[in-house]
Design an enzyme around this catalytic site. Structure first.
Site, mmCIF file in Angstrom:
data_model
loop_
_atom_site.group_PDB
_atom_site.id
_atom_site.type_symbol
_atom_site.label_atom_id
_atom_site.label_comp_id
_atom_site.label_asym_id
_atom_site.label_seq_id
_atom_site.Cartn_x
_atom_site.Cartn_y
_atom_site.Cartn_z
ATOM 1 C CB VAL A 9 13.342 30.987 3.375
ATOM 2 C CG1 VAL A 9 14.063 30.664 4.684
ATOM 3 C CG2 VAL A 9 13.254 29.752 2.502
ATOM 4 C CG ASP B 213 14.459 41.353 -0.623
ATOM 5 O OD1 ASP B 213 14.149 40.189 -0.327
ATOM 6 O OD2 ASP B 213 14.793 41.691 -1.779
ATOM 7 N NE ARG C 194 8.815 39.596 -0.728
ATOM 8 C CZ ARG C 194 7.768 38.888 -0.384
ATOM 9 N NH1 ARG C 194 6.575 39.151 -0.888
ATOM 10 N NH2 ARG C 194 7.889 37.873 0.460
ATOM 11 C CB THR D 213 21.624 28.689 -2.762
ATOM 12 O OG1 THR D 213 20.616 27.868 -2.148
ATOM 13 C CG2 THR D 213 22.309 29.510 -1.687
ATOM 14 C CB THR E 20 19.895 24.793 0.293
ATOM 15 O OG1 THR E 20 18.667 24.748 1.005
ATOM 16 C CG2 THR E 20 20.399 23.382 0.055
ATOM 17 C CB CYS F 32 13.899 22.288 -2.191
ATOM 18 S SG CYS F 32 13.804 23.668 -1.030
ATOM 19 N NE ARG G 152 11.308 30.140 -5.357
ATOM 20 C CZ ARG G 152 11.646 30.017 -4.068
ATOM 21 N NH1 ARG G 152 12.823 30.438 -3.661
ATOM 22 N NH2 ARG G 152 10.813 29.465 -3.209
#
Length: 423
Positions: free
Chosen positions: A12, A30, A35, A83, A118, A258, A329
Site C-alpha cells: 500500500v 519503514d 526493505r 492490520t 483497514t 483483505c 500473506r
C-alpha cells in the site's frame, strides 16, 4: 508547503509514496532496514513498482529511511502499516499503535495524521488518537488533526493502480476533511469521495471486503452442494450469469491481506458491543474450510484411481494468495498442504513468483527451487492452486509427462482443460 511522510512501505505505502513524490516532498519510513536498503537501491520485491519507478521517486527527491530524525520536518503523516489478526482471529493493532507512537514523538502544531490501514469503526479516534496525544503532549483537533482514507490497493493489478481507483477521504473536522480530500484529489485521477466522518470512512472500507467474503462464501457453499450432486459449478454459474443482475463469482480459496482478514475486524467490534454477526462469521467458517475440503477431495480421487496414499507424491502449483503476485500473506493454499500432510503424503510446492529468500524468512513451508516440469520426478496427483500465467500456458501433455500413471489433476482455478476434478 506540504511535506509528506508515508509510514509503512509495503504493497500500500510504496505505490502511494511514489504517486505523491511526483508533486510533493516525500519521506518513506519503514522499520524494516533490508526493505529500505533494497528500495534505496531501486528494487521493490513486492513488484508493485518497477526499478524505473522506484528510481523515479528517488530522482523526485524522495528519501527512504528507518530513522525518525528524517521525518521530523514533515507536516502530513500517512500510516499504511498492516492490520493483521492473531491466532484467535482478533485484531492486532500493534503496528498501528507503534506507528502512532513514532509519529507522536515528532508531531508538531497543526500537523495532520492520516490513517489508511483497514480497521473497525472507531480505531482512529479511540485507539490511535490517544497514543498521539499521550506521546506528543498535544490536544487532538486543537494542536493536531487526523484523517482516514482507506487503501484500495489490489496487489499485482497493473491496471487498477493507486491513482486510478476512486479514494474515500475523511477528516476529524469539517475543515480538515477538505484539506485531506484536496490532498488526495491532487494525485488520484479517478477522483475522491469525501465521507461524512472518519467512522463512516472506516466502516465503508471494512464492509467492502466483508461483502465480497459473504458473496464468495455463498458460491463456495453452492459448489460444495453441487459437487455432491455431480453438477459442474462453473456450468451452473455460466447459465445463471445470463440474467442481467446475477453477480458472477467463482468458488475458491479466500486468502490475502483483505478479504480473509477484514471481516474479523467488524465481527470483533460487533461482538464487543453485544451483537453476534452470524452471517459474517458463518461465511468466514465456510471460506476457511475450503482448503480442507480440497485436500480431502484430492485423496478421495487418488483412492478412486487406485493410487497409494501414504508416501505418495503430490505437486501443488502456486502458493501466493492470488495470481501473478508474490504476496504470501494469509494464503490459504497452505491449508491444503497442511491437510495433505496429515495423510502422510509428500507434498512439493512450486511457485515461480515467490522469492525464495523471502519465503525462507517469512514462510514455514519449503518451496521447490526448480521447475518440476523440467525434471524427472513423477507425481500421483497435481493440484493447480493459483492461476499464474505460467500455469495457464500448461498443456495436458505437460501434466501427463510428470504424472505417475493416469494423471489426477485438481483444478481450483478453472484453468485446466480436462481436469480430474474442478472446484
Amino acid at each position: 508547503m506540504k511535506k509528506i511522510c508515508i509510514i509503512g512501505l509495503g504493497y500500500v505505502g510504496l505505490p502511494l509514496a511514489h504517486a505523491f513524490s511526483k508533486k510533493y516532498q516525500v519521506v518513506g519510513f519503514d522499520i524494516n532496514k533490508p526493505r529500505i536498503d533494497e528500495l534505496s537501491s531501486g528494487f521493490d520485491r513486492t513488484l508493485e513498482l518497477t526499478a524505473e519507478e522506484v528510481n523515479e521517486s528517488i530522482k523526485n527527491g524522495m528519501i527512504y529511511t528507518t530513522s525518525s530524525d528524517d521525518i521530523k520536518d514533515c507536516n502530513i503523516y500517512i500510516v499504511t502499516v498492516p492490520t493483521p489478526i492473531d491466532s484467535s482471529n482478533r485484531p492486532d493493532l500493534t503496528p498501528l499503535i507503534k506507528s502512532s507512537q513514532t509519529i507522536g514523538k515528532v508531531l508538531k502544531k497543526d500537523d495532520i495524521v492520516i490513517y489508511e490501514s483497514t480497521v473497525y469503526p472507531g480505531v482512529t479516534e479511540e485507539v490511535c488518537v490517544p497514543e498521539l496525544e499521550k506521546v506528543s503532549g498535544m490536544i487532538f483537533n486543537k494542536d493536531f488533526f487526523c484523517g482516514y482514507s482507506p487503501e484500495r490497493i489490489n496487489p499485482g493489478d497493473k491496471e487498477h493502480t493507486v491513482t486510478k481507483i476512486l479514494k474515500i477521504t475523511s477528516g476529524s473536522t469539517a475543515e480538515i476533511a477538505i484539506v485531506v480530500d484536496d490532498l488526495y484529489k491532487s494525485i488520484i485521477i479517478a477522483g475522491t469521495y469525501k465521507a461524512s466522518s472518519i467512522k463512516v470512512a472506516e466502516a465503508a472500507k471494512v464492509i467492502e471486503n466483508t461483502q465480497r467474503d459473504v458473496n464468495i462464501a455463498l458460491i463456495n457453499e453452492l459448489a460444495l452442494i453441487f459437487d455432491t450432486m455431480n453438477i459442474d459449478t462453473n456450468d451452473v454459474i455460466e447459465a445463471a450469469a445470463t440474467k442481467w443482475n446475477f453477480i458472477k463469482l467463482k468458488p475458491g480459496l479466500v486468502g490475502g491481506h483483505c478479504i480473509g482478514v477484514d471481516p474479523y475486524y467488524l465481527t470483533f467490534k460487533a461482538e464487543e458491543l453485544g451483537y453476534k454477526p452470524n452471517l459474517i462469521l458463518g461465511a468466514r467458517q465456510i471460506n476457511n474450510g475450503m482448503g480442507k475440503y480440497i485436500a480431502e477431495k484430492t485423496i478421495k480421487l487418488m483412492i478412486k484411481n487406485n493410487k497409494k496414499i501414504k508416501d505418495s507424491n503430490i505437486l501443488v502449483l502456486g502458493v501466493t494468495f492470488k495470481e501473478d503476485c508474490p504476496d504470501l500473506r494469509n494464503t490459504k493454499v497452505t491449508d491444503i498442504v497442511d491437510e495433505l500432510n496429515e495423510y502422510g503424503v509428500n507434498v512439493d510446492i512450486y511457485d515461480p513468483w515467490v522469492d525464495l529468500t523471502e519465503e525462507r524468512t517469512h514462510f514455514t513451508h519449503k518451496l521447490m527451487e526448480t521447475n518440476p516440469f523440467e525434471g524427472n520426478k513423477k507425481y500421483d496427483s497435481i493440484i493447480v492452486a493459483v492461476a499464474h500465467h505460467q500455469f495457464i500456458k500448461l498443456t495436458q501433455e505437460d501434466y501427463r509427462n510428470i504424472s505417475e500413471g493416469n494423471e489426477t489433476i485438481i483444478d481450483i482455478k478453472g484453468i485446466v482443460k480436462n481436469p480430474s476434478w474442478r472446484l
